[in-house]
Enzyme design. Structure first.
Site, PDB file in Angstrom:
ATOM      1  N   TYR A   1       0.847  -1.191   0.000  1.00  0.00           N
ATOM      2  CA  TYR A   1       0.000   0.000   0.000  1.00  0.00           C
ATOM      3  C   TYR A   1       0.882   1.240   0.000  1.00  0.00           C
ATOM      4  CZ  TYR A   1       0.961   0.665   5.012  1.00  0.00           C
ATOM      5  OH  TYR A   1       1.573   0.880   6.231  1.00  0.00           O
ATOM      6  N   CYS A   2       0.301   2.355  -0.455  1.00  0.00           N
ATOM      7  CA  CYS A   2       0.970   3.656  -0.407  1.00  0.00           C
ATOM      8  C   CYS A   2      -0.107   4.730  -0.281  1.00  0.00           C
ATOM      9  CB  CYS A   2       1.870   3.868  -1.625  1.00  0.00           C
ATOM     10  SG  CYS A   2       1.034   3.707  -3.217  1.00  0.00           S
ATOM     11  N   THR A   3       0.231   5.977  -0.513  1.00  0.00           N
ATOM     12  CA  THR A   3      -0.713   7.068  -0.277  1.00  0.00           C
ATOM     13  C   THR A   3      -1.931   7.012  -1.183  1.00  0.00           C
ATOM     14  OG1 THR A   3       1.168   8.453   0.343  1.00  0.00           O
ATOM     15  CG2 THR A   3      -0.939   9.568  -0.023  1.00  0.00           C
TER      16      THR A   3
ATOM     17  N   GLY B   1      -1.745   5.019  -4.361  1.00  0.00           N
ATOM     18  CA  GLY B   1      -1.674   3.836  -5.213  1.00  0.00           C
ATOM     19  C   GLY B   1      -0.603   3.837  -6.279  1.00  0.00           C
TER      20      GLY B   1
ATOM     21  N   ILE C   1      -4.209   4.632   0.632  1.00  0.00           N
ATOM     22  CA  ILE C   1      -4.809   4.939   1.932  1.00  0.00           C
ATOM     23  C   ILE C   1      -6.003   5.882   1.782  1.00  0.00           C
ATOM     24  CG2 ILE C   1      -4.362   5.963   4.204  1.00  0.00           C
ATOM     25  CD1 ILE C   1      -1.321   5.271   3.588  1.00  0.00           C
TER      26      ILE C   1
END
Length: 346
Positions: free
Chosen positions: A198-200, A202, A227
């Site tokens: 996951y990241c901020t 995508g 997220i």
């Protein structure tokens, strides 16, 4: 033909305040083959400037990565224009969880070699062979599987203030640093573990998932929309929120609160705190975490040296900055060795 900003950030902020109208902070990305990035850049700048869009947008032959602010009353015009561009039609728009009319104060549309600095040679693997996208419900479910390894693809200063429960949070300064570290740490589990990332928003996972599949990982997954999109789904569908703390964002807000947990500490005194600030000394501008007590005591500076400098007349401060290059200090966000409390995670 105007293809650049004509107003300073201060002037723009004054206009926004005087207008008193709601603005939306939005991010989106799309990997696509763009034959002429400069032509697209100029076209977008002209249209967006005309409807008062502000933000930071990178365009490359591999696609577009955008973080921006648009007047709420112009959102439909903005969306309809995006839909006229074939590869951006119906692109997912991540609308910020916490709005701030001053999240961006200039429109910067830049042509870059890449839309994310990943250090990868894209010709060596199929960037379209991506991992399985997971919505919030599926993401929560897969985390219950003991064979799942959850990895945060963000940098240390991002995960320090917030991350998913049980996630591996690499202690890295850049996205490119994390790629080889993660592969090496999980090299014995390419066959038997589910690699979930996951990241901020995508974008980093899009590239990383294809890279790890190329490197032999058999079960690769990514949180769709990152997220930001996850929390939108959590609120809408009433599923459990497994993210603790704040989500770091790359605009003037610096973060949006996802849960009430404060998992970080003030870098100066060690008290619970999760507010990132930039040192008030413009010749330093180091990003670090500071509590309100230290902010008052240190005049929002990272060190006694910087505190002494900001007490000087502004013209003297300018003279001290002249010819100095602090880029390495700024790049090593929160890494200054005189900050005694760093990366204190629960």
């Amino acid at each position: 033909m105007q293809l650049y900003n004509t107003l300073s950030a201060k002037e723009r902020a004054e206009l926004i305040e005087a207008a008193g109208k709601e603005r939306l902070t939005i991010s989106f990305y799309q990997y696509a083959k763009i034959e002429n990035p400069q032509e697209l850049r100029d076209m977008l700048f002209l249209f967006w400037n005309g409807i008062d869009v502000l933000g930071r947008i990178y365009i490359a032959t591999e696609g577009i990565n955008a973080q921006l602010s648009v007047p709420a009353e112009n959102f439909q015009k903005f969306k309809e224009h995006l839909d006229t561009i074939s590869f951006l039609k119906d692109v997912r728009l991540n609308i910020a969880i916490e709005q701030d009319n001053f999240s961006f104060l200039k429109l910067k549309v830049k042509v870059r070699h890449k839309i994310v600095a990943d250090g990868l040679n894209d010709d060596t693997f199929d960037v379209t062979n991506k991992g399985v996208h997971l919505n919030a419900v599926n993401f929560n479910e897969i985390l219950e599987d003991p064979d799942t390894v959850l990895v945060d693809m963000r940098n240390h200063y991002e995960s320090e203030i917030g991350h998913f429960k049980g996630a591996v949070t690499p202690d890295v300064d850049t996205f490119r640093d994390s790629l080889d570290i993660i592969e090496d740490d999980l090299k014995e589990h390419k066959e038997d573990k589910k690699l979930v990332m996951y990241c901020t928003g995508g974008i980093r996972c899009e590239k990383a998932s294809a890279y790890y599949k190329h490197k032999g990982f058999k079960q690769v997954y990514q949180l769709e929309g990152g997220i930001i999109n996850y929390f939108r789904q959590v609120e809408k569908e009433g599923v459990e929120n497994k993210f603790i703390g704040k989500n770091f964002v790359f605009d003037e807000r610096r973060a949006e609160r996802i849960s009430e947990d404060v998992i970080a500490h003030c870098h100066q005194c060690g008290k619970p705190a999760d507010t990132h600030v930039n040192c008030a000394n413009e010749g330093c501008h180091l990003l670090f975490i500071q509590c309100e007590e230290c902010a008052e005591k240190m005049h929002r500076c990272c060190s006694e040296e910087c505190k002494e400098i900001v007490a000087l007349p502004y013209e003297e401060q300018k003279k001290l900055r002249k010819g100095r290059n602090n880029s390495n200090k700024i790049f090593k966000k929160g890494r200054a060795d005189y900050l005694p409390y760093l990366s204190k995670k629960d």
